[in-house]
Design a protein around this motif. Sequence first.
Motif, short mmCIF file in Angstrom:
data_model
loop_
_atom_site.label_atom_id
_atom_site.label_comp_id
_atom_site.label_asym_id
_atom_site.label_seq_id
_atom_site.Cartn_x
_atom_site.Cartn_y
_atom_site.Cartn_z
N PHE A 285 -3.46 59.76 -10.59
CA PHE A 285 -3.77 58.34 -10.39
C PHE A 285 -2.60 57.50 -9.88
CE2 PHE A 285 -4.59 54.17 -12.87
CZ PHE A 285 -5.52 53.68 -11.99
N GLU B 70 -0.89 56.51 -17.85
CA GLU B 70 -0.64 57.91 -17.49
C GLU B 70 0.75 58.37 -17.97
OE1 GLU B 70 -2.93 56.31 -15.85
OE2 GLU B 70 -4.39 57.89 -15.48
N THR C 121 -7.04 53.28 -19.73
CA THR C 121 -6.87 52.50 -18.50
C THR C 121 -7.59 51.15 -18.62
OG1 THR C 121 -6.60 54.52 -17.22
CG2 THR C 121 -7.13 52.54 -15.97
N ARG D 108 -9.56 53.64 -9.35
CA ARG D 108 -10.05 54.14 -10.64
C ARG D 108 -10.62 55.55 -10.49
NH1 ARG D 108 -10.77 51.10 -15.28
NH2 ARG D 108 -10.81 53.21 -16.11
N GLU D 109 -10.40 56.32 -11.49
CA GLU D 109 -10.84 57.73 -11.54
C GLU D 109 -10.15 58.57 -10.48
OE1 GLU D 109 -12.44 58.34 -14.16
OE2 GLU D 109 -12.85 56.24 -14.59
N GLY D 110 -8.98 58.15 -10.07
CA GLY D 110 -8.31 58.83 -8.95
C GLY D 110 -7.54 60.09 -9.30
N SER D 111 -7.53 60.51 -10.56
CA SER D 111 -6.68 61.68 -10.88
C SER D 111 -7.18 62.99 -10.30
CB SER D 111 -6.57 61.91 -12.38
OG SER D 111 -6.41 60.77 -13.06
N SER E 32 -4.59 62.45 -16.86
CA SER E 32 -4.76 61.00 -16.73
C SER E 32 -4.57 60.33 -18.08
CB SER E 32 -6.11 60.60 -16.12
OG SER E 32 -7.07 61.59 -16.23
N ALA E 33 -4.69 59.03 -18.08
CA ALA E 33 -4.50 58.27 -19.32
C ALA E 33 -5.55 58.73 -20.34
CB ALA E 33 -4.67 56.78 -19.03
N1 ASP Z 1 -6.84 56.76 -15.74
C1 ASP Z 1 -7.44 56.40 -14.49
C2 ASP Z 1 -8.81 55.78 -14.74
O1 ASP Z 1 -9.28 55.81 -15.86
C3 ASP Z 1 -7.52 57.53 -13.53
C4 ASP Z 1 -8.45 58.65 -13.94
O2 ASP Z 1 -8.90 58.72 -15.07
O3 ASP Z 1 -8.76 59.49 -13.07
O4 ASP Z 1 -9.38 55.29 -13.83
#
Ligand code: ASP
Length: 431
Positions: free
Chosen positions: A198, A123, A47, A212-215, A41-42
């Motif tokens: 993501f 990303e 993000t 968000r947080e989808g990776s 992810s980023a």
């Molecule tokens: N970069 C995205 C976020 O911060 C996806 C992830 O981190 O999973 O939400």
Amino acid sequence: MLVYKFGGGVLNDSNGIEQMAEIVRARVSGRLSQDLFLVVSAFGKMTNAFEELWADWIIGRDFSSSYGRIKAFHMGLAKMLFHDKLQIEEILTPVFDKISILLKGQAPKDRNEAYDLLVCYGEILSSVLVSAYLSQSGLENSWLDAREMICTDSYFRESKVNWLETRTKVNEVVSREKQSLIEKKEYGGGRLWLTQGFIGSDLDGRSTTLGREGSDFSAAVFAYVLNASEVVLWKDVPGVMTGDPVDFPEVRKLDQISYLEAIELSYFGAKILHPNTIKPLQNKNIPLIVRHIYHPDAEGTMVIDNPVITDELPVLIIKPNQVLISIQPRDFSFVMEEVLSEVFTILASYHIRINLLQHGAVSLSFCIDYEEERLNNLVNALITDFKILYNTGLDLLTIRHYSQEVMNKLISGRKIYIQQQSRKTARFVLS
Ligand code: ASP
Ligand code: MG
């Protein structure tokens, strides 16, 4: 095929990236006998930084400082990892050129579409940088664009995966790349692949994101469609804990848990796992392991079908920033099927998820994550037919495998709005 996912929490400085390379090297050591699929992810909080840039872009505000922060962060990181200035230019300039062109143009009218178009570059940047760093470290890899593989609907910012299309596209892209490596005699029975979590694209090729947080979820999607034998989520914690150490000081690591338990925990708000991640893995019985990036040989937590559980430890989860909404039909009708179906239809149309629900004869109460815009939409949609009361700023506390003692300790001195208990789970809406 193995799938390893490295999130922004661990890829937040040059040490994290170096450590990722060490982990990959340890796995690859000698010759790679099977494919290893890396999902990143980023970096760090990038993000969030892209969200700030997006906010400037869509209202036509000067974005030099939000853009500058993103550029400086990546340039700084690249300087730590690569010594050759020209190489840094080669890696990052093409991506920053694309971002600049995008920003110079008009943002799409739909602000969520604009979000996905822009924010996915977090990303893209991290993956090109990590890919180049791995190559420099002798870990040859193929960079793949997840936007060409993960196919979704067009509900921007929270897009749903189109599984059939995604399966076809992922396999097409991977076989195409494999074929070209074979032709160049560069495929030796295993390969390192690297792509982004993501992000994806819709059927018209427009960029989308999975929430968000989808990776973690992306890693599960790749594992599912590629029939992986295992997924490892590399985190900055030893595994799935019995609570967030920030909220509860005396937490312990869970060694093994079932898919079902993991789904329950993430659904109730345990941040370590994204709620959508487990189901696809469970369907194909693919083990998921959570490991500490700096203790790669430690056991971590295994999420599997039949875990060995010695004692059931209480697991504590707090979901903050909740709003409790109570509604009553204005026509004094009872809360029956028609009322429930009307309310659920409205909630579904705004993609609002209910975290807890309770109803009596004439009223219905439910807890949702607080988000101003969604709450306003919801209230406007309900106000003609219902009397509405709501409280914001609440916590939803969930205790799995509770005991009276643990419950007493956690709720003492707090105001309880709703309390629910089942055989294994106690839940409280508290202020
Ligand atoms: N970069 C995205 C976020 O911060 C996806 C992830 O981190 O999973 O939400
Ligand atoms: Mg992140």
